[in-house]
Design a protein around this motif. Structure first.
Motif, PDB file in Angstrom:
ATOM      1  N   THR A  49       0.900  -1.165   0.156  1.00 18.01           N
ATOM      2  CA  THR A  49      -0.066  -0.100   0.021  1.00 18.01           C
ATOM      3  C   THR A  49       0.670   1.279   0.044  1.00 18.01           C
ATOM      4  OG1 THR A  49      -0.370  -0.097   2.202  1.00 18.01           O
ATOM      5  CG2 THR A  49      -1.781  -1.214   1.202  1.00 18.01           C
ATOM      6  N   GLU A  50       2.354   1.053   0.247  1.00 18.08           N
ATOM      7  CA  GLU A  50       3.143   2.291   0.413  1.00 18.08           C
ATOM      8  C   GLU A  50       4.569   2.029  -0.048  1.00 18.08           C
ATOM      9  OE1 GLU A  50       4.351   5.819   3.204  1.00 18.08           O
ATOM     10  OE2 GLU A  50       3.395   3.941   4.025  1.00 18.08           O
ATOM     11  N   VAL A  51       5.127   2.766  -1.001  1.00 16.97           N
ATOM     12  CA  VAL A  51       6.437   2.546  -1.390  1.00 16.97           C
ATOM     13  C   VAL A  51       7.036   3.795  -1.402  1.00 16.97           C
ATOM     14  CG1 VAL A  51       5.715   0.524  -2.965  1.00 16.97           C
ATOM     15  CG2 VAL A  51       5.745   2.866  -3.983  1.00 16.97           C
ATOM     16  N   GLU A  52       8.521   3.691  -1.788  1.00 10.24           N
ATOM     17  CA  GLU A  52       9.378   4.872  -1.779  1.00 10.24           C
ATOM     18  C   GLU A  52      10.356   4.603  -2.861  1.00 10.24           C
ATOM     19  OE1 GLU A  52       9.555   7.453   2.006  1.00 10.24           O
ATOM     20  OE2 GLU A  52      11.402   5.844   1.825  1.00 10.24           O
ATOM     21  N   ALA A  53      10.703   5.472  -3.652  1.00  5.90           N
ATOM     22  CA  ALA A  53      11.608   5.328  -5.212  1.00  5.90           C
ATOM     23  C   ALA A  53      12.985   6.018  -4.430  1.00  5.90           C
ATOM     24  CB  ALA A  53      11.041   5.845  -6.211  1.00  5.90           C
ATOM     25  N   TYR A  54      13.995   4.995  -4.920  1.00  8.08           N
ATOM     26  CA  TYR A  54      15.386   5.483  -4.817  1.00  8.08           C
ATOM     27  C   TYR A  54      16.173   5.351  -6.241  1.00  8.08           C
ATOM     28  CZ  TYR A  54      14.439   6.124  -0.082  1.00  8.08           C
ATOM     29  OH  TYR A  54      13.942   6.674   1.296  1.00  8.08           O
ATOM     30  N   ALA A  55      16.836   6.348  -6.769  1.00  7.51           N
ATOM     31  CA  ALA A  55      17.431   6.072  -8.158  1.00  7.51           C
ATOM     32  C   ALA A  55      19.115   6.380  -7.675  1.00  7.51           C
ATOM     33  CB  ALA A  55      17.128   7.354  -9.009  1.00  7.51           C
ATOM     34  N   GLY A  56      19.771   5.382  -7.416  1.00  6.69           N
ATOM     35  CA  GLY A  56      21.207   5.765  -7.042  1.00  6.69           C
ATOM     36  C   GLY A  56      22.167   6.221  -8.193  1.00  6.69           C
ATOM     37  N   SER A  57      21.784   5.502  -9.324  1.00  8.33           N
ATOM     38  CA  SER A  57      22.775   5.962 -10.491  1.00  8.33           C
ATOM     39  C   SER A  57      22.248   7.358 -11.101  1.00  8.33           C
ATOM     40  CB  SER A  57      22.756   4.840 -11.584  1.00  8.33           C
ATOM     41  OG  SER A  57      23.057   3.710 -11.093  1.00  8.33           O
ATOM     42  N   GLY A  58      21.177   7.848 -10.652  1.00  9.99           N
ATOM     43  CA  GLY A  58      20.608   9.077 -11.163  1.00  9.99           C
ATOM     44  C   GLY A  58      21.080  10.288 -10.288  1.00  9.99           C
ATOM     45  N   GLY A  59      21.774  10.000  -9.260  1.00  8.24           N
ATOM     46  CA  GLY A  59      22.494  11.106  -8.562  1.00  8.24           C
ATOM     47  C   GLY A  59      21.407  11.379  -7.165  1.00  8.24           C
ATOM     48  N   ASP A  60      20.864  10.416  -6.821  1.00 12.29           N
ATOM     49  CA  ASP A  60      19.697  10.541  -5.762  1.00 12.29           C
ATOM     50  C   ASP A  60      20.890  10.337  -4.344  1.00 12.29           C
ATOM     51  OD1 ASP A  60      18.046  10.368  -3.582  1.00 12.29           O
ATOM     52  OD2 ASP A  60      17.062   8.888  -4.648  1.00 12.29           O
ATOM     53  N   PRO A  61      21.202  11.468  -3.709  1.00 11.47           N
ATOM     54  CA  PRO A  61      21.945  11.332  -2.535  1.00 11.47           C
ATOM     55  C   PRO A  61      21.277  10.551  -1.229  1.00 11.47           C
ATOM     56  CG  PRO A  61      20.798  13.339  -2.467  1.00 11.47           C
ATOM     57  CD  PRO A  61      20.381  12.766  -3.951  1.00 11.47           C
ATOM     58  N   GLU A 110      22.714   0.194 -13.899  1.00 13.68           N
ATOM     59  CA  GLU A 110      22.173   1.417 -13.341  1.00 13.68           C
ATOM     60  C   GLU A 110      21.251   1.359 -12.042  1.00 13.68           C
ATOM     61  OE1 GLU A 110      20.572   3.784 -16.554  1.00 13.68           O
ATOM     62  OE2 GLU A 110      22.265   3.600 -17.906  1.00 13.68           O
ATOM     63  N   ALA A 111      21.899   1.424 -10.948  1.00 10.46           N
ATOM     64  CA  ALA A 111      21.002   1.079  -9.680  1.00 10.46           C
ATOM     65  C   ALA A 111      19.844   1.902  -9.481  1.00 10.46           C
ATOM     66  CB  ALA A 111      22.216   1.202  -8.322  1.00 10.46           C
ATOM     67  N   SER A 112      18.820   1.235  -9.269  1.00 16.35           N
ATOM     68  CA  SER A 112      17.534   1.917  -8.598  1.00 16.35           C
ATOM     69  C   SER A 112      16.718   0.780  -8.183  1.00 16.35           C
ATOM     70  CB  SER A 112      16.586   2.619  -9.872  1.00 16.35           C
ATOM     71  OG  SER A 112      16.326   1.729 -10.551  1.00 16.35           O
ATOM     72  N   ALA A 113      16.159   1.297  -7.092  1.00 13.50           N
ATOM     73  CA  ALA A 113      15.060   0.249  -6.371  1.00 13.50           C
ATOM     74  C   ALA A 113      13.986   1.035  -5.695  1.00 13.50           C
ATOM     75  CB  ALA A 113      16.109  -0.338  -5.097  1.00 13.50           C
ATOM     76  N   VAL A 114      13.177   0.121  -5.280  1.00 17.60           N
ATOM     77  CA  VAL A 114      11.822   0.500  -4.575  1.00 17.60           C
ATOM     78  C   VAL A 114      11.759   0.035  -3.303  1.00 17.60           C
ATOM     79  CG1 VAL A 114       9.386   1.002  -4.742  1.00 17.60           C
ATOM     80  CG2 VAL A 114      10.864   1.238  -6.834  1.00 17.60           C
ATOM     81  N   LEU A 115      11.512   1.120  -2.296  1.00 22.09           N
ATOM     82  CA  LEU A 115      11.373   0.493  -0.665  1.00 22.09           C
ATOM     83  C   LEU A 115       9.944   0.400  -0.403  1.00 22.09           C
ATOM     84  CD1 LEU A 115      12.380   0.118   2.403  1.00 22.09           C
ATOM     85  CD2 LEU A 115      11.918   2.399   2.609  1.00 22.09           C
ATOM     86  N   LEU A 116       9.641  -0.918  -0.205  1.00 21.91           N
ATOM     87  CA  LEU A 116       8.225  -1.333   0.228  1.00 21.91           C
ATOM     88  C   LEU A 116       8.090  -0.684   1.685  1.00 21.91           C
ATOM     89  CD1 LEU A 116       8.296  -4.957  -1.022  1.00 21.91           C
ATOM     90  CD2 LEU A 116       7.705  -2.817  -2.199  1.00 21.91           C
ATOM     91  N   ARG A 117       7.125   0.192   1.785  1.00 20.95           N
ATOM     92  CA  ARG A 117       6.965   0.782   2.999  1.00 20.95           C
ATOM     93  C   ARG A 117       5.930   0.297   4.022  1.00 20.95           C
ATOM     94  NH1 ARG A 117       9.495   4.979   4.903  1.00 20.95           N
ATOM     95  NH2 ARG A 117       7.879   4.865   6.478  1.00 20.95           N
TER      96      ARG A 117
END
Length: 213
Positions: free
Chosen positions: A47-59, A102-109
């Protein structure tokens, strides 16, 4: 892709989910809402997630500074689990997305326990309300019995940790976006997505920098 005898998802369903996860980060994050995660005899509807883009310069991403032994799976193909330990006591789980390398992932919140409720209650005996059993990333992993053993698991196969498409479509108008929770970098990016009005969604806490004395 192998399917268990009790799995209602078709090969076409899983192929579509695989394509979604291998695509751009934010649509993949939104598309994970309503999906079901099966592990440890429990099923949780996300029901809730959070996106993180490591290779896209996401600190705020664990992959911001490049590959490490901890985050290696984030640089691999989409559809795998990135599980990490935090605060010396909690496990949290991400779904790897995007293009390999190209690292990116979605946290399952957060999620709703839709099957295996007695087992989830046994794992979370201090939780009084069922809506709170998987309300937050650490609680979600605890309810599902997810720990370091799930690191690198292929989520679209027939293993012990399985991600499946929504049992029913999620109306786009019910998806809300807002800032991420508790991160120090880029905390105002609207990369957190949740189902509007769902009681299992975690409480928002804006990051407050510590004042050094």
């Amino acid at each position: 892709m192998a399917l268990s005898s009790g799995d209602r998802s078709t090969a076409a369903d899983l192929a579509a989910l695989a394509d979604l996860l291998a695509g751009p980060l934010l649509p993949a994050a939104r598309g994970l809402l309503g999906c079901e995660l099966h592990a440890g005899g429990v099923t949780v509807r996300i029901t809730e997630v959070e996106a993180y883009a490591g290779s896209g310069g996401d600190p705020a991403s664990h992959a911001h500074r490049g590959p490490t032994p901890r985050n290696t799976v984030m640089f691999g193909p989409a559809g795998y689990a990135y599980v990490y330990f935090t605060y010396g006591m909690h496990w949290c789980m991400n779904v790897v997305t995007g293009v390999e390398g190209e690292a990116s992932a979605v946290l399952l919140r957060a999620g709703e326990v839709v099957d295996g409720l007695p087992t989830a209650r046994e794992r979370r005996p201090a939780i009084r309300r069922d809506v709170d059993l998987a309300r937050g990333p650490a609680r979600l992993c605890s309810a599902l019995g997810i720990d370091r053993e799930a690191y690198g698991a292929h989520l679209l196969g027939d293993g012990p940790v399985r991600l499946r498409p929504p049992a029913r479509p999620v109306p786009p108008e019910t998806v809300v976006a807002g800032p991420r929770v508790g991160v120090t970098g880029a905390h105002d990016l609207p990369w957190r997505f949740w189902l509007d009005g769902d009681p299992t969604v975690s409480a928002y806490r804006r990051h407050v920098p510590r004042i050094r004395r």
